[in-house]
Scaffold this motif. Structure first.
Motif, PDB file in Angstrom:
ATOM      1  N   VAL A 192       0.844  -1.203   0.000  1.00 26.93           N
ATOM      2  CA  VAL A 192       0.000   0.000   0.000  1.00 26.93           C
ATOM      3  C   VAL A 192       0.877   1.250   0.000  1.00 26.93           C
ATOM      4  O   VAL A 192       0.615   2.209  -0.727  1.00 26.93           O
ATOM      5  CB  VAL A 192      -0.953  -0.006   1.226  1.00 26.93           C
ATOM      6  N   ARG A 193       1.947   1.224   0.817  1.00 21.51           N
ATOM      7  CA  ARG A 193       2.862   2.377   0.849  1.00 21.51           C
ATOM      8  C   ARG A 193       3.544   2.563  -0.503  1.00 21.51           C
ATOM      9  O   ARG A 193       3.713   3.676  -0.985  1.00 21.51           O
ATOM     10  CB  ARG A 193       3.910   2.188   1.950  1.00 21.51           C
ATOM     11  N   ARG A 194       3.951   1.447  -1.124  1.00 23.47           N
ATOM     12  CA  ARG A 194       4.667   1.511  -2.392  1.00 23.47           C
ATOM     13  C   ARG A 194       3.772   2.018  -3.516  1.00 23.47           C
ATOM     14  O   ARG A 194       4.125   2.914  -4.279  1.00 23.47           O
ATOM     15  CB  ARG A 194       5.203   0.114  -2.755  1.00 23.47           C
ATOM     16  N   SER A 195       2.558   1.466  -3.580  1.00 19.62           N
ATOM     17  CA  SER A 195       1.679   1.752  -4.725  1.00 19.62           C
ATOM     18  C   SER A 195       0.820   2.998  -4.522  1.00 19.62           C
ATOM     19  O   SER A 195       0.292   3.550  -5.486  1.00 19.62           O
ATOM     20  CB  SER A 195       0.765   0.550  -4.980  1.00 19.62           C
ATOM     21  N   GLY A 196       0.642   3.435  -3.268  1.00 20.77           N
ATOM     22  CA  GLY A 196      -0.260   4.554  -3.009  1.00 20.77           C
ATOM     23  C   GLY A 196      -1.720   4.193  -3.210  1.00 20.77           C
ATOM     24  O   GLY A 196      -2.559   5.058  -3.491  1.00 20.77           O
ATOM     25  N   LEU A 197      -2.032   2.922  -3.062  1.00 21.39           N
ATOM     26  CA  LEU A 197      -3.400   2.459  -3.285  1.00 21.39           C
ATOM     27  C   LEU A 197      -3.648   1.218  -2.416  1.00 21.39           C
ATOM     28  O   LEU A 197      -2.764   0.389  -2.242  1.00 21.39           O
ATOM     29  CB  LEU A 197      -3.580   2.074  -4.763  1.00 21.39           C
ATOM     30  N   ALA A 198      -4.855   1.118  -1.869  1.00 20.84           N
ATOM     31  CA  ALA A 198      -5.213  -0.090  -1.121  1.00 20.84           C
ATOM     32  C   ALA A 198      -6.480  -0.675  -1.707  1.00 20.84           C
ATOM     33  O   ALA A 198      -7.434   0.048  -2.008  1.00 20.84           O
ATOM     34  CB  ALA A 198      -5.421   0.232   0.355  1.00 20.84           C
ATOM     35  N   ILE A 199      -6.497  -1.993  -1.879  1.00 17.34           N
ATOM     36  CA  ILE A 199      -7.711  -2.673  -2.323  1.00 17.34           C
ATOM     37  C   ILE A 199      -8.066  -3.717  -1.276  1.00 17.34           C
ATOM     38  O   ILE A 199      -7.267  -4.602  -0.971  1.00 17.34           O
ATOM     39  CB  ILE A 199      -7.511  -3.320  -3.705  1.00 17.34           C
ATOM     40  N   SER A 200      -9.248  -3.556  -0.696  1.00 19.44           N
ATOM     41  CA  SER A 200      -9.742  -4.557   0.246  1.00 19.44           C
ATOM     42  C   SER A 200     -10.797  -5.375  -0.469  1.00 19.44           C
ATOM     43  O   SER A 200     -11.892  -4.902  -0.758  1.00 19.44           O
ATOM     44  CB  SER A 200     -10.338  -3.876   1.484  1.00 19.44           C
ATOM     45  N   ASP A 201     -10.421  -6.633  -0.783  1.00 19.68           N
ATOM     46  CA  ASP A 201     -11.261  -7.466  -1.637  1.00 19.68           C
ATOM     47  C   ASP A 201     -12.111  -8.401  -0.776  1.00 19.68           C
ATOM     48  O   ASP A 201     -11.615  -9.407  -0.290  1.00 19.68           O
ATOM     49  CB  ASP A 201     -10.366  -8.252  -2.588  1.00 19.68           C
ATOM     50  N   ARG A 202     -13.372  -8.044  -0.575  1.00 13.54           N
ATOM     51  CA  ARG A 202     -14.334  -8.865   0.176  1.00 13.54           C
ATOM     52  C   ARG A 202     -13.832  -9.245   1.566  1.00 13.54           C
ATOM     53  O   ARG A 202     -14.118 -10.317   2.065  1.00 13.54           O
ATOM     54  CB  ARG A 202     -14.668 -10.137  -0.636  1.00 13.54           C
TER      55      ARG A 202
END
Lengths: 275, 275
Positions: A192-202
């Motif tokens: 998340v820190r590296r990509s600048g994005l978080a995906i919480s999948d279900r």
């Protein structure tokens, strides 16, 4: 306001000041318990009925409590008004609102704005689309950090001691997809820190996927923005990513540009500055 | 937190309890003064620096105040969270939001939701269109009742003693169109009650016209909804009227249908029930 109750027999918590008891009365009100009788307040706070009576009267005079037609008490307008001054509450929301409106108009999905309070997410704003996937969150409501998209963003950018406390505690399982292995969560946070994005999948419910991005003020990440969509559509998730990123960057720009390099404070024009 | 200030020489207000002083510290924070140093707090509350220190420490532990990186204090998240429980604050807003979103999408004008607090309007929600006419209001902000559209609605449905107090006081002139004759205001209020609609035509600023309608709960009118448009377009004002009426009726229906015949309380699903 006479209200015969069992509260009078409960001993007074001795070490508390009058001010502490006043705050205790406010703490008695929660999302699950938004309206209380005088005897319920006395019981929850642990003070005699006469003390509860005095504390409630003081809070009513101040505007912090209101009385229902049915005699129960509720949180008053004065606290809404004060809460609107919280830089991480409505002031943040004022800066974010134009960007959230745009994101909502484009996606018609749930759009959420959240901050971290210790080891929890606190939701500051939510646009809930009528035909979008159900989400469990409410404005002013709390949730655990690890399973939510906004929580992953906020945890990834939290001080190390907060991260370690969360990783050391048991990770509650909400669905079969919830990450409960601290080593796996640690890897996700780094990503998340590296990509600048978080995906919480279900990870919270079996039908919802959250795409979240960080919002930064002058002193680092202060909030997170997410869009929550139905979990059966990976293409929809991918398509949302640029919009979420762009909106979060837009809000960050407003926060960083706003007066004094600090929080937007009470400046309602913060949201207009960047447009 | 050492903060050398002049506050220590100011005498303590003698009659106040510790709780009263605690609330006094919160009252020191306003829209105009959202961030204060410890010595500023001591000065505004009228207590010695040592007392201010203790009160601020207690409020910080509770979460009602937060400290800036620059050492100043601001309203904390706990107050935003509590304020979200106010039935006339965010709970009303939750019920109104879907209807306000619709009205905003259709009109792209300023959409406002307000309640009455004694003789003032308190704005609970606002969607400010970027290209719409400027309005002076902010969420959590206050304004006088008589010159605003929402204020006319709320005043027209206020208890008689409130109406008489407002009519007996001098009516401030904001523009050449502001009604300052109490007899004229009395006629307007009667017309607002009769028609179920209030139009404030350039009474606050020379370029804005507000079209407002009442929102009723089970115990009568509790809020007002308005759309604010540019004052140079009477046709636009007429065209807006059905939308404002319909949205206000929709919100009223949700409030009246919600559990227990009372306020929507913490039920975030109130807005969904009617759709």
């Amino acid at each position: 306001m006479s209200d015969p109750g069992a509260g009078a027999t409960i001993p007074v918590a001795p070490a508390r000041t009058s001010g502490g008891k006043l705050l205790g009365v406010l703490d008695a009100f929660t999302r699950e318990r938004p309206a209380l009788t005088l005897s319920e307040i006395a019981r929850v706070v642990g003070v005699p009925l006469s003390t509860a009576h005095r504390l409630v009267a003081e809070l009513r005079r101040w505007g912090g409590l209101e009385r229902d037609p049915d005699g129960r008490f509720r949180i008053g307008l004065r606290l809404f008004e004060l809460g609107a001054l919280a830089p991480r509450g409505l002031a943040l929301r004022e800066a974010a609102l134009p960007f959230m409106e745009d994101l909502y108009e484009v996606t018609h999905q749930n759009v959420q704005l959240a901050v971290r309070d210790d080891v929890e997410v606190l939701f500051v704003e939510r646009f809930a689309a009528r035909d979008a996937v159900m989400v469990l969150t409410q404005v002013g409501g709390r949730f655990a950090l690890p399973p939510t998209g906004v929580g992953l963003v906020l945890l990834a950018h939290a001080p190390l001691d907060v991260q370690e406390r969360v990783l050391a505690a048991p990770l509650r399982r909400y669905t079969p997809h919830t990450i409960t292995d601290p080593r796996q969560l640690r890897r996700v946070l780094a990503e998340v820190r590296r990509s600048g994005l978080a995906i919480s999948d279900r990870q919270v419910t079996m039908d919802a996927v959250s795409v979240a991005a960080p919002i930064a003020g002058p002193d680092g990440v202060v909030a997170a923005l997410s869009v929550v969509v139905r979990g059966d559509s990976p293409a929809a998730v991918r398509a949302l990513t640029p919009g979420v990123r762009a909106a979060a960057r837009g809000i960050s720009r407003v926060l960083t540009q706003s007066a004094g390099g600090g929080w937007p404070g009470a400046s309602a024009s913060a949201g207009d500055v960047a447009r």
